[in-house]
Design an enzyme around this catalytic site. Structure first.
Site: not given
Ligand code: ADP
Ligand code: ZN
Length: 218
Positions: A124, A88, A157, A13, A168
């Site tokens: 990432r 969300r 992160r 996204k 998550r």
């Protein structure tokens, strides 16, 4: 063009929102990025959000909704926006519907397999300066550890650790997934393939935006 990007973490996204924000000339509003900035600057909202983010939990709805509604009031949202990572939860979606004056054009849902999600999130890297995302294999920076756009330092992160990622995903399945049906029932959901690599995903979205623009002009 008031657009929501919906989908699990790691669906792409943020990457696509950054590109289409430039192409369409509308802001990319990432609640995750807003909170990361707030945490970095130790603002009151950052201090509230940090403990939830570190655990991979959702920041409480009231906090998030206020932040988003404030952001949508800014002038740069006149022509539209891409909301990435909001809403969300069902209460967030309902509050957006009630309190924002702007009608939604479409909710684009990135359907994505778990294997792809894990592969993306564990590889990432993010820029400390501008928030741009990279991937060690799929989307490496030109110089290791340095952002192509702003020369900022790249970092991983804290919530991209395997355990937190699993959590998550559970939160996504419990709180966020229900929004697929919520927006399907409103007839504004468009599904795209979140498993595609960047270029293919970009092309699919080009098609979606071309259709949305032609609908808007008739
Ligand atoms: P990702 O999509 O990769 O999980 P984000 O960058 O969108 O991550 O968000 C990071 C964290 O910020 C979330 O795990 C959550 O704690 C918080 N957050 C972001 N957006 C919201 C939201 N709409 N509601 C509640 N918490 C949010
Ligand atoms: Zn950068």
């Amino acid at each position: 063009m008031n657009i929501i990007f919906l989908g699990p973490p790691g669906a792409g996204k943020g990457t696509h929102a950054a590109d289409f924000s430039k192409e369409l000339g509308i802001p990319h509003i990432s609640t995750g990025e807003i909170f990361r900035e707030a945490v970095k600057n130790e603002t009151p909202i950052g201090l509230k959000a940090k403990e939830f983010m570190d655990r991979g939990e959702l920041v409480p709805d009231e906090v998030v909704v206020d932040v988003v509604l404030d952001r949508l009031k800014r002038d740069d949202c006149q022509k539209g926006y891409i909301l990435d990572g909001f809403p969300r939860s069902l209460p967030q979606a309902e509050m957006l519907g009630q309190k924002s004056d702007s009608e939604l054009t479409a909710v684009i849902y990135f359907e994505t397999c778990k294997d792809v999600i894990l592969m993306r999130l564990t590889g990432r890297w993010m820029c400390r300066g501008c928030g741009k995302g990279y991937h060690i294999k799929n989307l490496p920076p030109k110089v290791a550890g340095v952002c192509d756009e702003c020369a900022g330092e790249l970092y991983q992160r804290a919530d991209d650790k395997v355990d937190t990622i699993e959590h998550r995903l559970t939160v996504y399945n419990q709180e966020t997934k229900t929004l697929i049906d919520y927006y399907k029932n409103k007839d504004i959901l468009i599904q795209v393939n979140g498993d595609f690599e960047k270029q293919e995903g970009h092309e699919e979205l080009e098609g979606v935006f071309t259709k949305l623009k032609s609908n808007a002009s008739c």
